[in-house]
Design a protein around this motif. Sequence first.
Motif, PDB file in Angstrom:
ATOM      1  N   ILE A  47      -3.298  -1.994  -9.500  1.00  0.00           N
ATOM      2  CA  ILE A  47      -2.775  -0.926 -10.241  1.00  0.00           C
ATOM      3  C   ILE A  47      -2.927   0.439  -9.750  1.00  0.00           C
ATOM      4  CG2 ILE A  47      -2.963   0.039 -12.716  1.00  0.00           C
ATOM      5  CD1 ILE A  47      -1.620  -2.709 -12.510  1.00  0.00           C
ATOM      6  N   ILE A  48      -1.792   1.101  -9.777  1.00  0.00           N
ATOM      7  CA  ILE A  48      -2.110   2.535  -9.072  1.00  0.00           C
ATOM      8  C   ILE A  48      -1.706   3.622 -10.509  1.00  0.00           C
ATOM      9  CG2 ILE A  48      -1.227   4.565  -7.414  1.00  0.00           C
ATOM     10  CD1 ILE A  48      -0.527   1.750  -5.687  1.00  0.00           C
ATOM     11  N   CYS A  58       1.891  -2.827  -7.246  1.00  0.00           N
ATOM     12  CA  CYS A  58       1.980  -2.725  -5.762  1.00  0.00           C
ATOM     13  C   CYS A  58       1.521  -4.115  -5.235  1.00  0.00           C
ATOM     14  CB  CYS A  58       1.539  -1.863  -4.979  1.00  0.00           C
ATOM     15  SG  CYS A  58       1.965  -0.082  -5.169  1.00  0.00           S
ATOM     16  N   SER A  59       1.986  -4.631  -4.237  1.00  0.00           N
ATOM     17  CA  SER A  59       1.672  -6.127  -3.853  1.00  0.00           C
ATOM     18  C   SER A  59       0.093  -6.008  -3.435  1.00  0.00           C
ATOM     19  CB  SER A  59       2.484  -6.383  -2.603  1.00  0.00           C
ATOM     20  OG  SER A  59       2.002  -7.460  -1.893  1.00  0.00           O
ATOM     21  N   SER A  60      -0.603  -7.057  -3.813  1.00  0.00           N
ATOM     22  CA  SER A  60      -2.039  -7.153  -3.661  1.00  0.00           C
ATOM     23  C   SER A  60      -2.274  -8.370  -2.569  1.00  0.00           C
ATOM     24  CB  SER A  60      -2.610  -7.429  -4.846  1.00  0.00           C
ATOM     25  OG  SER A  60      -2.096  -8.648  -5.600  1.00  0.00           O
ATOM     26  N   SER A  61      -1.047  -8.733  -1.860  1.00  0.00           N
ATOM     27  CA  SER A  61      -1.425  -9.741  -1.050  1.00  0.00           C
ATOM     28  C   SER A  61      -1.743  -9.425   0.329  1.00  0.00           C
ATOM     29  CB  SER A  61      -0.038 -10.639  -1.011  1.00  0.00           C
ATOM     30  OG  SER A  61      -0.087 -11.821   0.123  1.00  0.00           O
ATOM     31  N   GLU A  62      -2.677 -10.015   1.279  1.00  0.00           N
ATOM     32  CA  GLU A  62      -2.989  -9.545   2.406  1.00  0.00           C
ATOM     33  C   GLU A  62      -1.941  -9.949   3.396  1.00  0.00           C
ATOM     34  OE1 GLU A  62      -6.944 -10.789   3.238  1.00  0.00           O
ATOM     35  OE2 GLU A  62      -7.940  -9.350   1.977  1.00  0.00           O
ATOM     36  N   SER A  96      -6.208   3.082   0.766  1.00  0.00           N
ATOM     37  CA  SER A  96      -7.082   1.760   1.366  1.00  0.00           C
ATOM     38  C   SER A  96      -7.386   0.748   0.214  1.00  0.00           C
ATOM     39  CB  SER A  96      -8.382   2.492   1.258  1.00  0.00           C
ATOM     40  OG  SER A  96      -8.774   3.279   0.308  1.00  0.00           O
ATOM     41  N   TYR A  97      -6.960   1.235  -1.058  1.00  0.00           N
ATOM     42  CA  TYR A  97      -7.205   0.055  -2.241  1.00  0.00           C
ATOM     43  C   TYR A  97      -5.962  -0.943  -2.469  1.00  0.00           C
ATOM     44  CZ  TYR A  97      -4.817   3.870  -4.663  1.00  0.00           C
ATOM     45  OH  TYR A  97      -4.086   4.820  -4.887  1.00  0.00           O
ATOM     46  N   ILE A  98      -4.932  -0.490  -1.500  1.00  0.00           N
ATOM     47  CA  ILE A  98      -3.894  -1.492  -1.471  1.00  0.00           C
ATOM     48  C   ILE A  98      -3.802  -2.583  -0.330  1.00  0.00           C
ATOM     49  CG2 ILE A  98      -1.288  -1.728  -1.253  1.00  0.00           C
ATOM     50  CD1 ILE A  98      -1.198   0.980  -2.510  1.00  0.00           C
ATOM     51  N   SER A 101      -1.179  -6.284   5.322  1.00  0.00           N
ATOM     52  CA  SER A 101      -1.442  -6.700   6.642  1.00  0.00           C
ATOM     53  C   SER A 101      -0.362  -5.655   7.797  1.00  0.00           C
ATOM     54  CB  SER A 101      -0.801  -8.082   7.153  1.00  0.00           C
ATOM     55  OG  SER A 101       0.320  -8.203   6.924  1.00  0.00           O
ATOM     56  N   GLY A 102      -1.361  -5.257   8.847  1.00  0.00           N
ATOM     57  CA  GLY A 102      -0.681  -4.497   9.813  1.00  0.00           C
ATOM     58  C   GLY A 102      -1.189  -3.250   9.737  1.00  0.00           C
ATOM     59  N   ASP A 103      -0.487  -2.209  10.517  1.00  0.00           N
ATOM     60  CA  ASP A 103      -0.957  -0.794  10.453  1.00  0.00           C
ATOM     61  C   ASP A 103      -0.533  -0.009   9.219  1.00  0.00           C
ATOM     62  OD1 ASP A 103      -1.640  -1.134  13.207  1.00  0.00           O
ATOM     63  OD2 ASP A 103       0.384  -0.525  13.863  1.00  0.00           O
ATOM     64  N   ARG A 104      -1.743   0.543   8.772  1.00  0.00           N
ATOM     65  CA  ARG A 104      -1.662   1.383   7.488  1.00  0.00           C
ATOM     66  C   ARG A 104      -0.879   2.541   7.680  1.00  0.00           C
ATOM     67  NH1 ARG A 104      -4.477  -2.019   3.894  1.00  0.00           N
ATOM     68  NH2 ARG A 104      -4.194  -0.180   2.227  1.00  0.00           N
TER      69      ARG A 104
END
Length: 234
Positions: A47-48, A58-62, A96-98, A101-104
Amino acid sequence: MKCVHISIRNAVVILLCFLTQHSHMLDNEMDVSSTKRDVKNIPAEKIIRSREDKIIPCSSSESTPCTNLNAVCLNCNFTNSCIYGEKVNVTCMVDSYIKCSGDRTFEKTVICQYCYQTERWEHNCELKADCHSILKSKNTYQTNCTVRDDIVCLGERTFNKNVQCNWTRGYRWTTTLALSIGLGGFGADRFYLGHWQEGIGKLFSFGGFGVWTLIDVILISLHYLGPADGSLYI
């Protein structure tokens, strides 16, 4: 010790005040607990809270690539050399709280435009049914529009916009045209569309001796003559 004498009337007033305040405190506690319960029951979503305090999932899957996140989950910076309508590379960052995977931090190619400048298919508007589609002075109205979650743009994602009146009460163009051709001389087409005065005129003049009937057939076939309430055909 002095005794304070309180009349029955004063005692009743004090008791009512106490009960009212106690009930109000209980209602507040119930509201807070129910709100917390609703938030906890949101399944597998991060939740944002945006500036307008709206809840955006937003997606919460790594396993989800950060580059595939929706625009509402990204912070993208447009350069000062951005020219409207041209493609531009912008730097987008994921908080950071989302989980992803990959570059942020990555670059994304988007169109340089404000959110209110997006195409009609790129945003959704709240439609209303209290406008008039036929009257030129009332064929538009102002409503709230929100950009789709996957569109990256500048400015507020929800904005006001004048949109065309586009609503219907169920009048069919094919039915109207058939009535105009078959029973237009009796004003059936006008009665069906809600033009009662014109319908009575056609009925007693036998369709204007055929001339009025022919004119109405042409007007209906060109979609120039529509329902009296201002709605559109289906």
